[in-house]
Design a protein around this motif. Structure first.
Motif, mmCIF file in Angstrom:
data_model
loop_
_atom_site.group_PDB
_atom_site.id
_atom_site.type_symbol
_atom_site.label_atom_id
_atom_site.label_comp_id
_atom_site.label_asym_id
_atom_site.label_seq_id
_atom_site.Cartn_x
_atom_site.Cartn_y
_atom_site.Cartn_z
ATOM 1 N N HIS A 265 -6.124 -14.506 12.143
ATOM 2 C CA HIS A 265 -6.208 -14.936 11.141
ATOM 3 C C HIS A 265 -7.290 -14.021 9.940
ATOM 4 O O HIS A 265 -7.656 -12.945 10.640
ATOM 5 C CB HIS A 265 -6.926 -16.239 10.749
ATOM 6 C CG HIS A 265 -5.909 -17.412 11.405
ATOM 7 N ND1 HIS A 265 -5.303 -18.179 10.282
ATOM 8 C CD2 HIS A 265 -5.302 -17.551 12.531
ATOM 9 C CE1 HIS A 265 -4.336 -19.010 11.016
ATOM 10 N NE2 HIS A 265 -4.537 -18.633 12.190
ATOM 11 N N MET A 267 -10.248 -14.403 6.785
ATOM 12 C CA MET A 267 -10.943 -15.288 6.053
ATOM 13 C C MET A 267 -11.610 -14.494 4.656
ATOM 14 O O MET A 267 -11.168 -13.337 4.406
ATOM 15 C CB MET A 267 -12.175 -16.078 7.004
ATOM 16 C CG MET A 267 -12.982 -14.948 7.528
ATOM 17 S SD MET A 267 -14.163 -15.837 8.660
ATOM 18 C CE MET A 267 -14.932 -14.494 9.614
ATOM 19 N N GLU A 342 -10.707 -14.632 13.059
ATOM 20 C CA GLU A 342 -10.785 -14.734 11.649
ATOM 21 C C GLU A 342 -11.433 -13.482 11.253
ATOM 22 O O GLU A 342 -12.599 -13.109 11.512
ATOM 23 C CB GLU A 342 -11.658 -16.023 11.076
ATOM 24 C CG GLU A 342 -11.054 -17.218 11.243
ATOM 25 C CD GLU A 342 -9.813 -17.479 10.379
ATOM 26 O OE1 GLU A 342 -10.062 -16.745 9.245
ATOM 27 O OE2 GLU A 342 -9.137 -18.550 10.243
#
Length: 860
Positions: A265, A267, A342
Motif C-alpha cells: 500500500h 499512505m 505502507e
C-alpha cells in the motif's frame, strides 16, 4: 534541498550515481528518466533473452505511472519468455480488465504443481502430522499482491520489476528461491482504479517536474483512483466478496493456501515506510500469538533491506490486525501470515514532503526491497512457517457444536452459502425442524455450519458477536457478524446436529405456473429482488398496486395472505394481452426468484377488497443521486451498486457543483449520501423548491445535519447528560478521543411494521450497521420516527458506555414534510459496503413507497 540523499545507497549498500540539482531554487528535470535498473534491483547478471520493462513499454519504470494495460502487456510478454512462469487469469473487473497471477517457481515445481498442491493440502486438513523431512521438501507459497488501492501505485509499478528480477536474475540465491518456493505474484488487485489514477498522474506530469503539493498533479478530482468501478474500497471486501475481483481472489487464495501474503500500500506523503507487526493491543484475539511472533521475525529482514538503502521506516505504531476483511489480516484467520506494507506516497512524480523531496522511483524501490526481503525471510523461516500452518489447522479449539441459520429468501440464502463456500466453509441442509434459543428453525429453509471442520476459526469470526476488547481504537470496523448483516434468524448450538446434504449453491427453483383463469396477480414483496421486478414492470407500463392493509384472498387451490407491501397486478386495462401478461409475470418471477400468486376474485376472505382505494397505484421512480467533491464516495458507491447491480434501476449522477444547472423536476427522488455539504457551494433554493413541489429527498448520515441547518427538516441532537469526569492526560489524549469514535458496530433497532418504509419485514427488530456518533431525539410527532434504537442497542462491536447511553432510544429514521414533498432522514447507511443486505428492503421502500407516508406521519 539535497535530493541526492534519497539515491545514495543501492539494494545491497553499493554506491550509485547521484542525481544533479539543476538549480537550487529552480525546477527539476525528469529525474526518473535517469534511473537505471541497478537503482531498483540487486547487481546481478540478468538473462538478456528476458525482456526488461523498458524494452516492452518504451520507458523506464518510474518515469511515468504504469497504466494497467501497459503493466499487463509487459507481464504477459515476460512470462512468455520464461520457463519459470505461468500466467493465469482469475477474474475480470467490473470494467472487464483481467486480474492475473504470475505463478513463478522452478521448472520442476511448475511441472508438478498438482502433486505439490495435494501434499500442501495435507498441511491444512489437520488429519495427520507432517514430519520434518516432509516439511523440508515442501515448497513454501508466497502470495505477493500490490495496489488494491489504485492511487497507491508504487506497488503495481514495483511488481513488474519484482517479476523481472525473479525470472531474469541469475544467482545461486535465486535458484534456491525458485526451488524452495512458489511465488504467486498478483501485480495489481485493482486494475480499474490503477487505470484511473495513472491517467490522472500522467496527464498532469511536467517535463520540468513540479514538486508543490498544491499542484493539480497531486490532487485528484473526486472520487479519485483509490476505489474500484463502484467506488468500493476493495481492501474491505476480503470477507464479503461483493465484487468479481474479490470472489476470484478468495477462490485463488483457498486453492493455494499461501503461507505468507504481502499487501503493498501507500499512505500519506509526509510519512516514511511502515511494515507489520501493527499495534499489538489491536490484534484480533482469534489470531494466534505465534502468528505475530513470526511476523516480528520476518520484519527483521525488512529492516535489514531498508537499512541498506538508508530508508526511514517504522513498525508497531499504527495500523492493526483486527478486521479480517483486509488483505493483510484475512490470511491470519486462515493459517497464513498477512503482512501490510505502507509506503509514503509521491502521488505524482516528485513531491515536497516533511522528509524532503519524495520521488516516484524512490517509493517503487522501497516496495521492491520489501518484496525481496519477504522472499528471503520465507526461505530462512520456511520450516517454522509451515509448521505453524499445520498446527493452526490441527487445533481442537472451537470445534464443538454448530451455527444454525434460516434463510427463506433464495437470493440471500444463495449469497451467504456461496460466500461461505468460497472460504471453504462447509454448509449443510438441516435434517429436521430445530428449536434453539427459543427460536424455531423450519427444516426446509434451515442450514447448518458445523464447527468441526478445517475453517473453524474463520467460522467463529463470521458468526460471533463481540463485546470484550483489549483496546478501544480500531483502524476499521470492530464487528461484522454476517447473520445480523443479512437479518437472518440464527443460533449457536453447543452440541453437534444431524446434517443433511452439503450445499454448494441452491438448486434452481422449479418454474412457476400461473393460471390464466384469474382475476389478478399478487407478488410477494418480502423477496429480496422484488424491487428489481417491480421496476421492470413499471418501466414496461404495467399497472401495479400495493396492499396497505393485510388481507386474505382465494388463490387457485388455497387461500393466501396478502401482507402489507404485496404487489397487485390487475389483469384488465393493461398495455398487453392477458396471456402475455401472465407470461411476463412468470418469466420475471423466475428471473428474480420472486413468488407470485393468482387471485381468483376481487372479493377477499378477510380485509379490504382488491379494488379498494387503499390499494395505491405505484409509479416508476425517476432517481438521481448527488455526487462530487465532499460526498463520501464509499457511501455513494454502495448506493450506486445496490441500484445498478441488484435492482437494475438507473440512477442519474448529479455533481453537486453542477446542480444549479440541472432540471430537478426530471426526478422524483434525489439521494443525498453521507458527506460534507456547504451552503455556499450548494443550490439550496433549487433543492428546497424541488422538495416543496413534491420531490422526495433521501438524506443519509451527515447529510441530515445539512438538511437540518437549511431548515428543510427539524431534528434535535441528543444532549449529553454530563461530560466524562475521567482525567485525560496529554500523552493519552488521542486514545481518549479515539475511544469515543464508533468506527463500526452493530446496533439493534425497533421498527414500525405498519409503516410503508418497513413493508416486507416480519419482525419488529432490525440490526443496522452504526458508524459515527449522530444521535437525535425522536421527533415531536412520534409517528414520524418509525425506527429508533432500542433501549440497550449494542448487539456487537465496540461502543463506549457514553455513546451507548446516547444511542438508547435515539431516532434512527425520521420522516419530514416540506410543502408537497418530504425528506426521509436515515442516520445509518442501509446499503453499507454492499453486504448489509438486511437494510436493502428499507432502501427499496423509500424509493417506491415514500409517497404512501401520509402527512399525519411527517414531522413539519
Amino acid at each position: 534541498m539535497d535530493i541526492s540523499k534519497q539515491y545514495r545507497v543501492s539494494q545491497y549498500g553499493e554506491i550509485i550515481s547521484t542525481f544533479i540539482i539543476i538549480c537550487f531554487m529552480g525546477a527539476y528535470s525528469a529525474l526518473s528518466a535517469q534511473v537505471t535498473m541497478n537503482y531498483y534491483l540487486p547487481d546481478l547478471n540478468y538473462d538478456k533473452d528476458i525482456p526488461t520493462p523498458k524494452a516492452v513499454i518504451g520507458h523506464q519504470i518510474g518515469e511515468w505511472h504504469l497504466s494497467h494495460d501497459k503493466l499487463y502487456n509487459y507481464l504477459e510478454k515476460l512470462c512468455e519468455a520464461s520457463e519459470n512462469c505461468l500466467l493465469r487469469e482469475y477474474a475480470r473487473t467490473h470494467e472487464h480488465r483481467p486480474l492475473v497471477q504470475l505463478v513463478i517457481s522452478s521448472k520442476e515445481n511448475l511441472k508438478n504443481l498438482d502433486e505439490i498442491k495435494a501434499k500442501r493440502r495435507q498441511l491444512v486438513e489437520g488429519k495427520a502430522a507432517i514430519n520434518e523431512a516432509e516439511l523440508k521438501d515442501l515448497p513454501i507459497v508466497i502470495y505477493q499482491g500490490y495496489s488494491v488501492h489504485g492511487n497507491e501505485s508504487s506497488g503495481a509499478n514495483a511488481s513488474s520489476l519484482v517479476a523481472y528480477y525473479l525470472l531474469a536474475g541469475e544467482s545461486a540465491e535465486l535458484d534456491n528461491l525458485l526451488d524452495e518456493a512458489i511465488i504467486l505474484l498478483d501485480p495489481c488487485y485493482n486494475p480499474d482504479g490503477l487505470q484511473r489514477f495513472s491517467t490522472w498522474a500522467n496527464m498532469h506530469k511536467h517535463q520540468t517536474l513540479v514538486t508543490d503539493p498544491a499542484s493539480r498533479e497531486f490532487n485528484e478530482v473526486w472520487p479519485g483512483g483509490r476505489t474500484n468501478h463502484y467506488w468500493f474500497d476493495l481492501n474491505r471486501d476480503w470477507l464479503f466478496n461483493i465484487h468479481p475481483s474479490s470472489k476470484g481472489r478468495i477462490e485463488s487464495f483457498q486453492e493455494w493456501q499461501p503461507d505468507i501474503l504481502t499487501d503493498h500500500h501507500e499512505m500519506g506523503s509526509n510519512s516514511t515506510f511502515f511494515f507489520q507487526p501493527g499495534i499489538p493491543s489491536r490484534t484480533n484475539p482469534n489470531t494466534p500469538q505465534i502468528n505475530q511472533d513470526l511476523t516480528e521475525e520476518i520484519s527483521h529482514f525488512h529492516a535489514a533491506a531498508l537499512d541498506s538503502l538508508g530508508s526511514l521506516y517504522y513498525s508497531k505504531e499504527s495500523f492493526d490486525d483486527f478486521y479480517y476483511g483486509k488483505g493483510s489480516t484475512y490470511p491470519d484467520i486462515n493459517g497464513s501470515i498477512g503482512i501490510l506494507f505502507e509506503q509514503a506516497s509521491a502521488r505524482g512524480h516528485l513531491r515536497d514532503t516533511d522528509n524532503g523531496l519524495l520521488s516516484f522511483p524512490f517509493t517503487i524501490r522501497n516496495q521492491i526491497a520489501t518484496s525481496l526481503s519477504t522472499q528471503r525471510a520465507a526461505i530462512n523461516l520456511k520450516e517454522d512457517i509451515l509448521a505453524y500452518k499445520a498446527n493452526f489447522f490441527r487445533t481442537k479449539e472451537n470445534k464443538q457444536g454448530a451455527y444454525v441459520f434460516s434463510a427463506e429468501d433464495r437470493y440471500i440464502a444463495d449469497y451467504f452459502i456461496q460466500m461461505l463456500n468460497r472460504h471453504e466453509v462447509k454448509v449443510y441442509e438441516a435434517k429436521e425442524d430445530l428449536k434453539l434459543d427459543q427460536q424455531a428453525f423450519p427444516q426446509a429453509a434451515t442450514y447448518i455450519v458445523p464447527k468441526d471442520q478445517r475453517q473453524s476459526m474463520l467460522i467463529k469470526t463470521l458468526f460471533e458477536t463481540v463485546h470484550d476488547f483489549r483496546d478501544s481504537l480500531f483502524y476499521d470496523v470492530s464487528t461484522w457478524t454476517l447473520p445480523l448483516a443479512l437479518n437472518l434468524p440464527y443460533a449457536e448450538s453447543a452440541k453437534s446436529l444431524g446434517l443433511g446434504d452439503q450445499v454448494m449453491q441452491l438448486e434452481e427453483k422449479a418454474a412457476q405456473v400461473l393460471s390464466e383463469d384469474c382475476y389478478a396477480l399478487a407478488i410477494d414483496w418480502e423477496a429480496y429482488l422484488a424491487p428489481a421486478m417491480l421496476y421492470q414492470l413499471l418501466a414496461d407500463d404495467i399497472k401495479v398496486k400495493v396492499v396497505q392493509d393485510n388481507a386474505r384472498v382465494k388463490s387457485t387451490d388455497r387461500e393466501i395472505d396478502l401482507k402489507k407491501g404485496t404487489l397487485i397486478i390487475p389483469i384488465n386495462n393493461q398495455p398487453i394481452e392477458k396471456s402475455a401478461l401472465i407470461d411476463k409475470i412468470t418469466q420475471l418471477s423466475d428471473t428474480y426468484q420472486v413468488t407470485s400468486y393468482t387471485i381468483n376474485s376481487g372479493r377477499t376472505v378477510t380485509g379490504k377488497s382488491i379494488g379498494s382505494p387503499s390499494q395505491k397505484a405505484l409509479s416508476l421512480p425517476k432517481v438521481a443521486m448527488i455526487i462530487g467533491s465532499g460526498v463520501n464516495p464509499y457511501e455513494a458507491g454502495a448506493t450506486w451498486y445496490q441500484l445498478d447491480q441488484r435492482y437494475q434501476i438507473p440512477v442519474s449522477m448529479l455533481d453537486k457543483q453542477d446542480l444549479a444547472k440541472r432540471h430537478l423536476n426530471n426526478y422524483d427522488i434525489i439521494i443525498m449520501p453521507d458527506g460534507q455539504y456547504h451552503k455556499e457551494e450548494f443550490p439550496t433554493d433549487n433543492v428546497k423548491k424541488w422538495i416543496e413541489s413534491g420531490g422526495c429527498l433521501l438524506a443519509f448520515r451527515k447529510a441530515i445535519n445539512f438538511c437540518n441547518n437549511m431548515g428543510w427538516i427539524k431534528v434535535q441532537k441528543k444532549a449529553a447528560d454530563q461530560r466524562s469526569k475521567a482525567k485525560v492526560y496529554f500523552e493519552n489524549m488521542a486514545q481518549a478521543r479515539g475511544a469515543e469514535v464508533i468506527g463500526g458496530a452493530i446496533f439493534n433497532t425497533e421498527i414500525d411494521l405498519a409503516h410503508p418504509l418497513f413493508y416486507g419485514y416480519n419482525t419488529t427488530n432490525l440490526p443496522v450497521f452504526k458508524r459515527g456518533t449522530q444521535f437525535y431525539e425522536p421527533t415531536e410527532n412520534r409517528i414520524a420516527t418509525p425506527m429508533k434504537y432500542t433501549v440497550d442497542p449494542v448487539m456487537s462491536g465496540y461502543t463506549s458506555k457514553r455513546n451507548a447511553q446516547f444511542a438508547s432510544e435515539a431516532a434512527a429514521i425520521t420522516c419530514h414534510g416540506l410543502g408537497a414533498g418530504r425528506v426521509i432522514a436515515m442516520v445509518d447507511n442501509p446499503n453499507f459496503r454492499g453486504y448489509w443486505l438486511g437494510g436493502s428492503k428499507l432502501f427499496a421502500n423509500a424509493l417506491f413507497f415514500n409517497d404512501l407516508i401520509p402527512g399525519a406521519a411527517l414531522e413539519k
